[in-house]
Design a protein around this motif. Structure first.
Motif, PDB file in Angstrom:
ATOM      1  N   ARG A   9       0.954  -1.183  -0.031  1.00 29.36           N
ATOM      2  CA  ARG A   9      -0.044  -0.061  -0.256  1.00 29.36           C
ATOM      3  C   ARG A   9       0.673   1.324  -0.090  1.00 29.36           C
ATOM      4  N   ARG A  31     -10.124  -8.157 -17.904  1.00 34.91           N
ATOM      5  CA  ARG A  31      -9.562  -6.868 -18.156  1.00 34.91           C
ATOM      6  C   ARG A  31      -8.934  -6.176 -16.936  1.00 34.91           C
ATOM      7  N   TYR A  33      -6.051  -2.986 -15.712  1.00 39.64           N
ATOM      8  CA  TYR A  33      -5.417  -1.842 -16.116  1.00 39.64           C
ATOM      9  C   TYR A  33      -4.345  -1.106 -14.823  1.00 39.64           C
ATOM     10  N   TYR A  35      -2.912   2.535 -13.561  1.00 36.85           N
ATOM     11  CA  TYR A  35      -2.882   3.927 -13.715  1.00 36.85           C
ATOM     12  C   TYR A  35      -1.970   4.415 -12.799  1.00 36.85           C
ATOM     13  N   GLN A  37      -1.834   8.340 -10.690  1.00 38.40           N
ATOM     14  CA  GLN A  37      -2.411   9.652 -10.250  1.00 38.40           C
ATOM     15  C   GLN A  37      -1.339  10.547  -9.787  1.00 38.40           C
ATOM     16  N   LEU A  43      -5.921  10.907 -13.805  1.00 35.13           N
ATOM     17  CA  LEU A  43      -5.459   9.435 -13.779  1.00 35.13           C
ATOM     18  C   LEU A  43      -5.030   9.245 -15.050  1.00 35.13           C
ATOM     19  N   LEU A  45      -3.234   6.251 -17.999  1.00 38.11           N
ATOM     20  CA  LEU A  45      -3.173   4.807 -18.088  1.00 38.11           C
ATOM     21  C   LEU A  45      -1.635   4.511 -18.479  1.00 38.11           C
ATOM     22  N   LEU A  88       0.780   8.037  -7.119  1.00 37.91           N
ATOM     23  CA  LEU A  88      -0.129   6.994  -6.581  1.00 37.91           C
ATOM     24  C   LEU A  88      -0.500   6.259  -7.762  1.00 37.91           C
ATOM     25  N   PHE A  90      -2.836   2.920  -9.186  1.00 39.55           N
ATOM     26  CA  PHE A  90      -4.254   2.176  -9.041  1.00 39.55           C
ATOM     27  C   PHE A  90      -3.960   1.216 -10.165  1.00 39.55           C
ATOM     28  N   GLU A 101     -17.424   0.812 -20.418  1.00 42.84           N
ATOM     29  CA  GLU A 101     -16.822   0.428 -19.213  1.00 42.84           C
ATOM     30  C   GLU A 101     -17.006   1.026 -17.904  1.00 42.84           C
ATOM     31  N   THR A 102     -17.168   0.134 -16.941  1.00 40.99           N
ATOM     32  CA  THR A 102     -17.266   0.169 -15.627  1.00 40.99           C
ATOM     33  C   THR A 102     -16.113  -0.381 -15.149  1.00 40.99           C
ATOM     34  N   GLN A 103     -15.063   0.414 -14.406  1.00 46.30           N
ATOM     35  CA  GLN A 103     -13.697  -0.164 -14.126  1.00 46.30           C
ATOM     36  C   GLN A 103     -14.021  -0.063 -12.574  1.00 46.30           C
ATOM     37  N   PHE A 105     -11.617  -0.184  -9.026  1.00 47.33           N
ATOM     38  CA  PHE A 105     -10.240   0.110  -8.667  1.00 47.33           C
ATOM     39  C   PHE A 105     -10.042  -0.517  -7.446  1.00 47.33           C
ATOM     40  N   GLY A 106      -8.729  -0.797  -7.276  1.00 43.84           N
ATOM     41  CA  GLY A 106      -8.200  -1.014  -6.174  1.00 43.84           C
ATOM     42  C   GLY A 106      -7.753   0.036  -5.125  1.00 43.84           C
ATOM     43  N   PRO A 107      -7.350  -0.152  -4.000  1.00 41.47           N
ATOM     44  CA  PRO A 107      -7.005   0.965  -3.155  1.00 41.47           C
ATOM     45  C   PRO A 107      -5.913   1.850  -3.371  1.00 41.47           C
TER      46      PRO A 107
ATOM     47  N   PHE B  34     -19.005   9.031 -17.621  1.00 44.19           N
ATOM     48  CA  PHE B  34     -18.941   8.398 -16.069  1.00 44.19           C
ATOM     49  C   PHE B  34     -18.572   9.476 -15.309  1.00 44.19           C
ATOM     50  N   TYR B  36     -16.747   9.220 -11.452  1.00 46.85           N
ATOM     51  CA  TYR B  36     -16.179   8.514 -10.432  1.00 46.85           C
ATOM     52  C   TYR B  36     -15.966   9.420  -9.334  1.00 46.85           C
ATOM     53  N   GLU B  42      -9.025   6.030  -0.313  1.00 48.32           N
ATOM     54  CA  GLU B  42      -9.568   4.846  -1.136  1.00 48.32           C
ATOM     55  C   GLU B  42      -9.307   5.030  -2.598  1.00 48.32           C
ATOM     56  N   GLY B  43      -9.669   3.793  -3.233  1.00 55.85           N
ATOM     57  CA  GLY B  43      -9.519   4.025  -4.897  1.00 55.85           C
ATOM     58  C   GLY B  43     -10.761   4.541  -5.369  1.00 55.85           C
ATOM     59  N   LEU B  44     -10.813   4.739  -6.512  1.00 62.24           N
ATOM     60  CA  LEU B  44     -12.053   5.333  -7.490  1.00 62.24           C
ATOM     61  C   LEU B  44     -13.022   4.154  -7.186  1.00 62.24           C
ATOM     62  N   PHE B 102      -9.742  10.360 -18.229  1.00 65.99           N
ATOM     63  CA  PHE B 102     -10.406  11.184 -17.053  1.00 65.99           C
ATOM     64  C   PHE B 102     -10.028  12.574 -17.030  1.00 65.99           C
TER      65      PHE B 102
END
Lengths: 114, 112
Positions: A9, A31, A33, A35, A37, A43, A45, A88, A90, A101-103, A105-107, B34, B36, B42-44, B102
């Motif tokens: 983390r 899928r 990805y 990214y 930030q 963000l 890619l 950061l 992701f 696309e609805t993605q 995300f991890g933390p 979208f 977000y 936290e993540g998005l 984004f």
């Protein structure tokens, strides 16, 4: 348990070191990805993968490499870290076709390169 | 190429105020749009989406309408709460362009 997990983390490393960021998902999505930030830039890619045999460069892939070890795992490597890779990071997953696309995300992994 | 421009922040509002965060886009064809949200630490996570012109996405009291004539997808909420404090990202995808594009994000802070 979280559907998309990232390790570590937080990470501090030195210029020139190799570092790997890992991403795992339990959503069963094909899928994945990566990214980064940065403040004021949103963000961007780095790489994306539509299945284990499909790896594609994103808009800022220079200085990075990836490995899709399995459907559930997608790792990002910095072969020789430099300070402007401090950001950061992701990981995200999706199972929908392009255009809707609805993605998910991890933390995030906060990386500091000294 | 495709791009998203959103209202720069930070935005600070009092609780129960009306919220608008502007978002406009440049894209060929018929993108999906979208919003977000990223809560602290936290993540998005997806807040809402719209996949064709005149569609309205809504969730948690937030709404946004896909306006093709003005290439906009502004986020609105009638009465914000402290728990809405977060960074909000407008984004799009487009057929044949296999990624989310984004905006730069808008930081929203709600004060009691």
């Amino acid at each position: 348990d979280a559907d998309v997990t990232q390790t570590p983390r937080n990470r501090i490393t030195k210029t020139g070191k190799r570092i790997m960021l890992e991403c795992s998902q339990t959503k069963g999505h094909d899928r994945m990805y990566w990214y980064r930030q940065d403040p004021g830039l949103g963000l961007r890619l780095i790489y994306y993968s539509f299945d284990v045999k499909d790896i594609n460069k994103g808009e800022i892939s220079d200085g990075y490499s990836v490995s899709r070890q399995a459907q559930a795992k997608f790792s990002l490597s910095l072969e020789s870290a430099i300070p402007n890779q401090t950001a950061l990071y992701f990981c995200a997953t999706s199972d929908q076709p392009s255009g809707q696309e609805t993605q998910y995300f991890g933390p995030g992994t906060r990386l500091l390169v000294l | 190429g495709d791009s998203v421009t959103q209202m720069e922040g930070p935005v600070t509002l009092s609780e129960e105020a009306f919220l608008t965060i502007n978002c406009t886009y440049t894209a060929t064809g018929y993108p999906s749009l979208f919003w977000y949200v990223q809560y602290p630490g936290e993540g998005l996570q997806l807040l809402l989406k719209a996949t064709k012109a005149d569609d309205k996405g809504s969730n948690k009291g937030f709404e946004a309408t896909y306006r093709k004539e003005t290439t906009s997808f502004h986020l609105e909420k009638g009465s914000v709460q402290v728990s809405d404090s977060a960074v909000y990202f407008c984004a799009l995808t487009n057929f044949g362009n296999e990624k989310l594009t984004f905006g730069t994000g808008t930081r929203l802070t709600i004060i009691p």
